[in-house]
Design a protein around this motif. Structure first.
Motif, PDB file in Angstrom:
ATOM      1  N   TYR A  54       4.079 -52.411  41.579  1.00 28.25           N
ATOM      2  CA  TYR A  54       4.304 -52.775  40.487  1.00 28.25           C
ATOM      3  C   TYR A  54       4.519 -51.594  39.422  1.00 28.25           C
ATOM      4  O   TYR A  54       3.234 -51.747  39.572  1.00 28.25           O
ATOM      5  CB  TYR A  54       4.509 -54.289  39.658  1.00 28.25           C
ATOM      6  N   GLU A  55       5.259 -50.691  38.772  1.00 29.29           N
ATOM      7  CA  GLU A  55       5.139 -49.490  38.090  1.00 29.29           C
ATOM      8  C   GLU A  55       5.841 -49.516  37.075  1.00 29.29           C
ATOM      9  O   GLU A  55       7.210 -50.237  37.300  1.00 29.29           O
ATOM     10  CB  GLU A  55       4.845 -48.680  39.143  1.00 29.29           C
ATOM     11  N   ALA A  56       5.977 -48.867  36.204  1.00 26.96           N
ATOM     12  CA  ALA A  56       6.353 -49.121  34.615  1.00 26.96           C
ATOM     13  C   ALA A  56       5.777 -47.547  33.866  1.00 26.96           C
ATOM     14  O   ALA A  56       4.723 -47.477  34.361  1.00 26.96           O
ATOM     15  CB  ALA A  56       5.726 -50.388  33.754  1.00 26.96           C
ATOM     16  N   GLN A  57       6.847 -47.099  33.851  1.00 28.45           N
ATOM     17  CA  GLN A  57       6.965 -45.899  32.561  1.00 28.45           C
ATOM     18  C   GLN A  57       7.916 -46.489  31.274  1.00 28.45           C
ATOM     19  O   GLN A  57       8.771 -46.649  31.469  1.00 28.45           O
ATOM     20  CB  GLN A  57       7.007 -45.005  33.214  1.00 28.45           C
ATOM     21  N   VAL A  58       7.115 -45.991  29.989  1.00 28.07           N
ATOM     22  CA  VAL A  58       7.598 -44.877  28.862  1.00 28.07           C
ATOM     23  C   VAL A  58       8.027 -43.656  28.501  1.00 28.07           C
ATOM     24  O   VAL A  58       6.754 -43.096  28.281  1.00 28.07           O
ATOM     25  CB  VAL A  58       7.296 -46.292  27.582  1.00 28.07           C
ATOM     26  N   SER A  59       8.518 -43.125  28.200  1.00 28.89           N
ATOM     27  CA  SER A  59       9.131 -42.122  27.341  1.00 28.89           C
ATOM     28  C   SER A  59       9.514 -41.962  26.253  1.00 28.89           C
ATOM     29  O   SER A  59      10.747 -42.817  25.687  1.00 28.89           O
ATOM     30  CB  SER A  59       9.085 -40.715  28.798  1.00 28.89           C
ATOM     31  N   TYR A  60       8.754 -41.284  25.412  1.00 38.30           N
ATOM     32  CA  TYR A  60       9.834 -40.459  24.619  1.00 38.30           C
ATOM     33  C   TYR A  60      10.276 -39.448  24.090  1.00 38.30           C
ATOM     34  O   TYR A  60       9.210 -38.343  24.858  1.00 38.30           O
ATOM     35  CB  TYR A  60       9.232 -41.137  23.198  1.00 38.30           C
ATOM     36  N   SER A  61      11.436 -38.453  23.853  1.00 34.99           N
ATOM     37  CA  SER A  61      11.906 -36.978  24.125  1.00 34.99           C
ATOM     38  C   SER A  61      12.365 -36.936  22.542  1.00 34.99           C
ATOM     39  O   SER A  61      13.088 -37.285  22.386  1.00 34.99           O
ATOM     40  CB  SER A  61      12.302 -36.359  25.058  1.00 34.99           C
ATOM     41  N   TRP A  62      12.401 -35.622  22.474  1.00 37.53           N
ATOM     42  CA  TRP A  62      12.816 -35.058  21.291  1.00 37.53           C
ATOM     43  C   TRP A  62      13.498 -33.423  21.514  1.00 37.53           C
ATOM     44  O   TRP A  62      12.519 -32.290  22.047  1.00 37.53           O
ATOM     45  CB  TRP A  62      11.535 -34.880  19.992  1.00 37.53           C
ATOM     46  N   THR A  63      14.365 -33.198  20.478  1.00 38.26           N
ATOM     47  CA  THR A  63      14.676 -31.832  20.855  1.00 38.26           C
ATOM     48  C   THR A  63      14.558 -30.657  19.555  1.00 38.26           C
ATOM     49  O   THR A  63      13.840 -31.764  18.256  1.00 38.26           O
ATOM     50  CB  THR A  63      16.011 -31.840  21.206  1.00 38.26           C
ATOM     51  N   GLY A  64      14.939 -29.400  19.633  1.00 40.21           N
ATOM     52  CA  GLY A  64      14.735 -28.798  18.203  1.00 40.21           C
ATOM     53  C   GLY A  64      13.418 -27.890  18.530  1.00 40.21           C
ATOM     54  O   GLY A  64      13.672 -27.505  20.077  1.00 40.21           O
ATOM     55  N   ASP A  65      13.397 -26.517  17.812  1.00 37.07           N
ATOM     56  CA  ASP A  65      12.310 -26.059  17.728  1.00 37.07           C
ATOM     57  C   ASP A  65      11.236 -26.343  18.461  1.00 37.07           C
ATOM     58  O   ASP A  65      10.699 -25.486  19.273  1.00 37.07           O
ATOM     59  CB  ASP A  65      12.642 -24.580  16.636  1.00 37.07           C
ATOM     60  N   PHE A  66      11.120 -27.544  17.954  1.00 38.54           N
ATOM     61  CA  PHE A  66       9.354 -27.865  18.385  1.00 38.54           C
ATOM     62  C   PHE A  66       9.770 -29.357  19.231  1.00 38.54           C
ATOM     63  O   PHE A  66       9.533 -30.276  18.828  1.00 38.54           O
ATOM     64  CB  PHE A  66       8.376 -28.577  17.251  1.00 38.54           C
ATOM     65  N   ALA A  67      10.688 -28.368  20.609  1.00 36.88           N
ATOM     66  CA  ALA A  67      10.566 -29.963  21.212  1.00 36.88           C
ATOM     67  C   ALA A  67       9.849 -30.147  21.897  1.00 36.88           C
ATOM     68  O   ALA A  67       8.507 -29.585  22.556  1.00 36.88           O
ATOM     69  CB  ALA A  67      11.824 -28.789  22.067  1.00 36.88           C
ATOM     70  N   GLY A  68      10.172 -31.965  22.975  1.00 35.58           N
ATOM     71  CA  GLY A  68       8.874 -32.271  23.503  1.00 35.58           C
ATOM     72  C   GLY A  68       8.528 -33.730  24.616  1.00 35.58           C
ATOM     73  O   GLY A  68      10.176 -33.946  23.963  1.00 35.58           O
ATOM     74  N   LYS A  69       8.023 -34.331  25.106  1.00 33.80           N
ATOM     75  CA  LYS A  69       7.517 -35.784  25.174  1.00 33.80           C
ATOM     76  C   LYS A  69       6.813 -35.849  26.116  1.00 33.80           C
ATOM     77  O   LYS A  69       5.690 -35.645  26.505  1.00 33.80           O
ATOM     78  CB  LYS A  69       8.258 -35.356  27.385  1.00 33.80           C
TER      79      LYS A  69
END
Length: 230
Positions: A54-69
């Motif tokens: 069983y595997e799981a992953q949660v992610s949060y991404s954002w954009t803009g001049d300081f983009a990331g994940k």
């Protein structure tokens, strides 16, 4: 980089799976999967399983001049058929791990940090060296950091450091078991065309054993090539 298997992260390999990914909720998403299980390698006997992993992953991404994940993940699998070499009895156990990571970009700079920790998952490949000869799980952990910068002519320059560690158990004393692999990589990546990148990398890799009498192994690796996107 492509060369961090066993020196910063575990190779999960290609595997059969059924997975569900949620819709993107303003940058937040999650994936839950039932996947093909792995046999435990390099134990007194090969550990198997009659249930999926069983595997799981949660992610949060954002954009803009300081983009990331940012992301976090987890893995769990029952392991059966492990033989205790001292008693001859079969033993059941489990393998489990979690990971966290972050990647951010600002202007021409990209920074990445990643780490993992687990029990019974071993090192380099999933469940490789994850259990000792009594069927008990070994702890392992590792991670990597990476920085890249795109110069005005379009070439991306990068440096990365990664390490993977495997703890020994009491029964392992005096055995030639890997303790740590670490790697430093520097590279240059140039977009020759829209679909073709030229690549040059240099890596220095060191491997250390738990055996006090073992000599540390070192490698210097130079590679050049091309990546075609289509």
């Amino acid at each position: 980089t492509l060369g961090g298997i066993g020196t910063g992260y575990l190779y999960a390999d290609w595997k059969g799976q059924i997975a569900y990914t949620t819709p993107n909720m303003n940058g937040l998403s999650a994936t839950l999967g039932i996947t093909q299980p792995w046999n435990a390698q390099a134990a007194a006997s090969t550990g198997t399983t009659d249930a999926p992993a069983y595997e799981a992953q949660v992610s949060y991404s954002w954009t803009g001049d300081f983009a990331g994940k940012v992301w976090g993940g987890a893995f769990y699998q029952d392991v059966t058929g492990l033989t205790n070499a001292e008693t001859g009895a079969n033993k059941d156990s489990d393998a489990q791990a979690f990971e966290v990571g972050a990647s951010t970009s600002i202007y021409n700079i990209n920074l990445v940090a990643y780490g993992y920790s687990g029990e019974g998952v071993g090192t380099t490949g999933m469940l490789v060296q994850g259990f000792d000869t009594t069927g008990s799980a070994r702890d392992s952990d590792g991670g990597y950091v990476q920085a890249t910068y795109v110069i005005p002519m379009g070439t991306k320059l990068g440096v990365s450091y990664g390490v993977s560690k495997l703890d020994d158990n009491a029964v392992d004393a005096g055995g030639n078991l890997v303790k740590e692999n670490n790697r430093v990589t520097v590279g240059a990546y140039h977009p020759l065309t829209k679909h073709l990148n030229l690549v040059a990398e240099y890596s220095h890799v060191e491997s250390e054993s738990h055996d006090a009498g073992a000599v540390t192994s070192e490698q210097d690796i130079m590679s050049v090539g091309a990546i075609l996107f289509f």
